[in-house]
Design a protein around this motif. Sequence first.
Motif, PDB file in Angstrom:
ATOM      1  N   ALA A 210      40.148   7.815   3.419  1.00  0.00           N
ATOM      2  CA  ALA A 210      38.698   7.648   3.237  1.00  0.00           C
ATOM      3  C   ALA A 210      37.942   8.700   4.030  1.00  0.00           C
ATOM      4  O   ALA A 210      36.969   9.300   3.540  1.00  0.00           O
ATOM      5  N   ARG A 211      38.369   8.942   5.263  1.00  0.00           N
ATOM      6  CA  ARG A 211      37.717   9.975   6.076  1.00  0.00           C
ATOM      7  C   ARG A 211      37.916  11.359   5.482  1.00  0.00           C
ATOM      8  O   ARG A 211      37.001  12.196   5.493  1.00  0.00           O
ATOM      9  N   ALA A 212      39.121  11.612   4.981  1.00  0.00           N
ATOM     10  CA  ALA A 212      39.396  12.918   4.381  1.00  0.00           C
ATOM     11  C   ALA A 212      38.529  13.147   3.146  1.00  0.00           C
ATOM     12  O   ALA A 212      38.011  14.251   2.928  1.00  0.00           O
ATOM     13  N   LEU A 213      38.367  12.125   2.321  1.00  0.00           N
ATOM     14  CA  LEU A 213      37.543  12.262   1.119  1.00  0.00           C
ATOM     15  C   LEU A 213      36.085  12.506   1.475  1.00  0.00           C
ATOM     16  O   LEU A 213      35.410  13.335   0.839  1.00  0.00           O
ATOM     17  N   LYS A 214      35.599  11.804   2.472  1.00  0.00           N
ATOM     18  CA  LYS A 214      34.220  12.032   2.918  1.00  0.00           C
ATOM     19  C   LYS A 214      34.057  13.483   3.383  1.00  0.00           C
ATOM     20  O   LYS A 214      33.068  14.155   3.050  1.00  0.00           O
ATOM     21  N   ALA A 215      35.045  13.991   4.135  1.00  0.00           N
ATOM     22  CA  ALA A 215      34.995  15.379   4.600  1.00  0.00           C
ATOM     23  C   ALA A 215      35.048  16.356   3.430  1.00  0.00           C
ATOM     24  O   ALA A 215      34.355  17.387   3.433  1.00  0.00           O
ATOM     25  N   ALA A 216      35.864  16.054   2.420  1.00  0.00           N
ATOM     26  CA  ALA A 216      35.976  16.953   1.263  1.00  0.00           C
ATOM     27  C   ALA A 216      34.687  16.977   0.458  1.00  0.00           C
ATOM     28  O   ALA A 216      34.267  18.030  -0.036  1.00  0.00           O
ATOM     29  N   LEU A 217      34.048  15.830   0.295  1.00  0.00           N
ATOM     30  CA  LEU A 217      32.767  15.793  -0.410  1.00  0.00           C
ATOM     31  C   LEU A 217      31.706  16.585   0.345  1.00  0.00           C
ATOM     32  O   LEU A 217      30.892  17.301  -0.257  1.00  0.00           O
ATOM     33  N   GLU A 218      31.713  16.485   1.660  1.00  0.00           N
ATOM     34  CA  GLU A 218      30.782  17.277   2.465  1.00  0.00           C
ATOM     35  C   GLU A 218      31.114  18.759   2.370  1.00  0.00           C
ATOM     36  O   GLU A 218      30.216  19.608   2.307  1.00  0.00           O
ATOM     37  N   HIS A 219      32.408  19.082   2.331  1.00  0.00           N
ATOM     38  CA  HIS A 219      32.822  20.479   2.167  1.00  0.00           C
ATOM     39  C   HIS A 219      32.345  21.025   0.821  1.00  0.00           C
ATOM     40  O   HIS A 219      32.077  22.221   0.690  1.00  0.00           O
ATOM     41  N   ALA A 220      32.236  20.126  -0.170  1.00  0.00           N
ATOM     42  CA  ALA A 220      31.754  20.532  -1.496  1.00  0.00           C
ATOM     43  C   ALA A 220      30.243  20.694  -1.541  1.00  0.00           C
ATOM     44  O   ALA A 220      29.689  21.043  -2.580  1.00  0.00           O
ATOM     45  N   GLY A 221      29.564  20.411  -0.425  1.00  0.00           N
ATOM     46  CA  GLY A 221      28.130  20.638  -0.333  1.00  0.00           C
ATOM     47  C   GLY A 221      27.282  19.394  -0.439  1.00  0.00           C
ATOM     48  O   GLY A 221      26.054  19.496  -0.535  1.00  0.00           O
ATOM     49  N   ALA A 222      27.902  18.219  -0.410  1.00  0.00           N
ATOM     50  CA  ALA A 222      27.141  16.980  -0.568  1.00  0.00           C
ATOM     51  C   ALA A 222      26.772  16.377   0.776  1.00  0.00           C
ATOM     52  O   ALA A 222      27.496  16.540   1.764  1.00  0.00           O
ATOM     53  N   GLN A 223      25.654  15.679   0.807  1.00  0.00           N
ATOM     54  CA  GLN A 223      25.342  14.786   1.913  1.00  0.00           C
ATOM     55  C   GLN A 223      25.891  13.420   1.521  1.00  0.00           C
ATOM     56  O   GLN A 223      25.565  12.882   0.463  1.00  0.00           O
ATOM     57  N   VAL A 224      26.734  12.856   2.365  1.00  0.00           N
ATOM     58  CA  VAL A 224      27.464  11.639   2.010  1.00  0.00           C
ATOM     59  C   VAL A 224      26.992  10.480   2.879  1.00  0.00           C
ATOM     60  O   VAL A 224      27.095  10.530   4.109  1.00  0.00           O
ATOM     61  N   ASP A 225      26.478   9.429   2.232  1.00  0.00           N
ATOM     62  CA  ASP A 225      26.045   8.216   2.927  1.00  0.00           C
ATOM     63  C   ASP A 225      27.081   7.122   2.714  1.00  0.00           C
ATOM     64  O   ASP A 225      27.510   6.882   1.571  1.00  0.00           O
ATOM     65  N   LEU A 226      27.478   6.454   3.794  1.00  0.00           N
ATOM     66  CA  LEU A 226      28.331   5.285   3.656  1.00  0.00           C
ATOM     67  C   LEU A 226      27.462   4.139   3.138  1.00  0.00           C
ATOM     68  O   LEU A 226      26.589   3.638   3.844  1.00  0.00           O
ATOM     69  N   ALA A 227      27.709   3.737   1.888  1.00  0.00           N
ATOM     70  CA  ALA A 227      26.814   2.791   1.227  1.00  0.00           C
ATOM     71  C   ALA A 227      26.993   1.364   1.721  1.00  0.00           C
ATOM     72  O   ALA A 227      26.036   0.586   1.750  1.00  0.00           O
ATOM     73  N   SER A 228      28.201   0.984   2.094  1.00  0.00           N
ATOM     74  CA  SER A 228      28.468  -0.371   2.553  1.00  0.00           C
ATOM     75  C   SER A 228      29.771  -0.384   3.338  1.00  0.00           C
ATOM     76  O   SER A 228      30.676   0.423   3.079  1.00  0.00           O
ATOM     77  N   SER A 229      29.863  -1.320   4.294  1.00  0.00           N
ATOM     78  CA  SER A 229      31.104  -1.528   5.039  1.00  0.00           C
ATOM     79  C   SER A 229      31.784  -2.833   4.649  1.00  0.00           C
ATOM     80  O   SER A 229      32.737  -3.263   5.318  1.00  0.00           O
ATOM     81  N   LEU A 230      31.327  -3.473   3.571  1.00  0.00           N
ATOM     82  CA  LEU A 230      31.922  -4.726   3.130  1.00  0.00           C
ATOM     83  C   LEU A 230      33.369  -4.494   2.697  1.00  0.00           C
ATOM     84  O   LEU A 230      33.641  -3.674   1.826  1.00  0.00           O
ATOM     85  N   ARG A 231      34.303  -5.217   3.309  1.00  0.00           N
ATOM     86  CA  ARG A 231      35.714  -5.168   2.905  1.00  0.00           C
ATOM     87  C   ARG A 231      35.961  -6.276   1.891  1.00  0.00           C
ATOM     88  O   ARG A 231      35.805  -7.454   2.191  1.00  0.00           O
ATOM     89  N   SER A 232      36.373  -5.901   0.710  1.00  0.00           N
ATOM     90  CA  SER A 232      36.623  -6.899  -0.329  1.00  0.00           C
ATOM     91  C   SER A 232      38.100  -7.279  -0.402  1.00  0.00           C
ATOM     92  O   SER A 232      38.545  -7.859  -1.390  1.00  0.00           O
ATOM     93  N   ARG A 233      38.855  -7.005   0.616  1.00  0.00           N
ATOM     94  CA  ARG A 233      40.306  -7.192   0.570  1.00  0.00           C
ATOM     95  C   ARG A 233      40.692  -8.673   0.633  1.00  0.00           C
ATOM     96  O   ARG A 233      40.238  -9.411   1.492  1.00  0.00           O
ATOM     97  N   ASP A 234      41.548  -9.069  -0.306  1.00  0.00           N
ATOM     98  CA  ASP A 234      42.190 -10.377  -0.270  1.00  0.00           C
ATOM     99  C   ASP A 234      43.686 -10.158  -0.438  1.00  0.00           C
ATOM    100  O   ASP A 234      44.161  -9.863  -1.534  1.00  0.00           O
ATOM    101  N   SER A 235      44.440 -10.268   0.647  1.00  0.00           N
ATOM    102  CA  SER A 235      45.865  -9.951   0.617  1.00  0.00           C
ATOM    103  C   SER A 235      46.730 -11.115   0.157  1.00  0.00           C
ATOM    104  O   SER A 235      47.909 -10.922  -0.129  1.00  0.00           O
ATOM    105  N   LYS A 236      46.148 -12.330   0.060  1.00  0.00           N
ATOM    106  CA  LYS A 236      46.967 -13.519  -0.182  1.00  0.00           C
ATOM    107  C   LYS A 236      46.786 -14.157  -1.550  1.00  0.00           C
ATOM    108  O   LYS A 236      47.487 -15.105  -1.890  1.00  0.00           O
ATOM    109  N   GLY A 237      45.863 -13.659  -2.334  1.00  0.00           N
ATOM    110  CA  GLY A 237      45.610 -14.305  -3.620  1.00  0.00           C
ATOM    111  C   GLY A 237      44.910 -15.635  -3.449  1.00  0.00           C
ATOM    112  O   GLY A 237      45.243 -16.635  -4.102  1.00  0.00           O
ATOM    113  N   ASP A 238      43.911 -15.669  -2.583  1.00  0.00           N
ATOM    114  CA  ASP A 238      43.167 -16.884  -2.257  1.00  0.00           C
ATOM    115  C   ASP A 238      41.883 -16.918  -3.091  1.00  0.00           C
ATOM    116  O   ASP A 238      40.933 -16.181  -2.820  1.00  0.00           O
TER     117      ASP A 238
END
Length: 348
Positions: free
Chosen positions: A24-52
């Motif tokens: 994720a950090r590498a992709l953000k850096a690559a997008l910035e290298h491509a000339g973009a200003q990159v905003d982290l839109a959300s920090s919500l983790r949608s992960r469900d590892s157990k099928g709950d």
Amino acid sequence: MRLAFYAPLKPPEHPVPSGDRTMARALKAALEHAGAQVDLASSLRSRDSKGDAKHQTQLIHEAKAALPDIIAQGRAARWQAWVTYHNYYKAPDLIGPAVAQALGIPYLLIEATRARKRLDGPWDSFARRAEAASDAADVIFYLTERDHEALSAYAPAGQQLVHLRPFLPQSELPPRATGAGLLAVGMMRAAAKRASYALIAQTMALLPNTTRLSIAGDGPDRPQIEAMMAPYGDRVQFLGALDGNGLAQAYRSAGAFIWPGVDEAFGMVYLEAQAHGLPVIAQNRPGVRDVLYPNYYPLVDAGAAGLAAFARNTMPDPSDIRDHIARHHLLPAAAQTLRAGLTLAGAP
């Protein structure tokens, strides 16, 4: 260009290190290298590892409640595209499609996977949302040919699939390795990692007794792995967990890199090793083959005999390996691919 960036599995600022956070950090850096200003839109983790199902419902409600503020943020910032990294059935993008639609901007995915076999199972609700997000994407960047097969089979009309090669978040190659012996790098946990270490141990038994192996890594399974390597005595050195500088020194001190890659999607360690010019001894597995210098061996079979046979063969020239990494697997190449994909999606 101003972009919204979102990583539902693990955001780039998460305190616990992992391959997903690194990517994720590498992709953000690559997008910035491509000339973009990159905003982290959300920090919500949608992960469900157990099928709950109950947990999935809760996360869906949390995402829905967050939408008005995120849409308002996007309008104020004038986002021109939304980019999500790693949409899949255990961590679907529950936010991006709705925000992109509300703002009328392109929606792009990086490393999305299709898992229709998860429909009607314990992850049914999440799997359906992951599929819907994949359907909504204007462009999907795929990292491996295996992902491309599933994505292309179910791609809706007009969706563009773009090959983004896995890459190191750096613009220059590190110093070339000048050492000898084998190096393995891997966490010491999980069945797949133990299986790779077991194959390495079996391979050592088939190599000359002058072959030396250094192992970088640590974890709860270290006692088991030490027991696997015990027959080789001081031919095997455990380096423990290394920081970035220590790992770079380990690569520079080696002559070849060995990591079978049991059940690896793709491993960044393969790119790190090759950036130093190290040939790689690995299995013939999907994902692994996507990040290795091509055509210098038929990738070896799944057993220790194949790994040992390749280790005894003539290795490719380190300069050729490094040149391949420089052309295809560093930050500038990734930035160029991402910029082209954004253009395909209609971003300015």
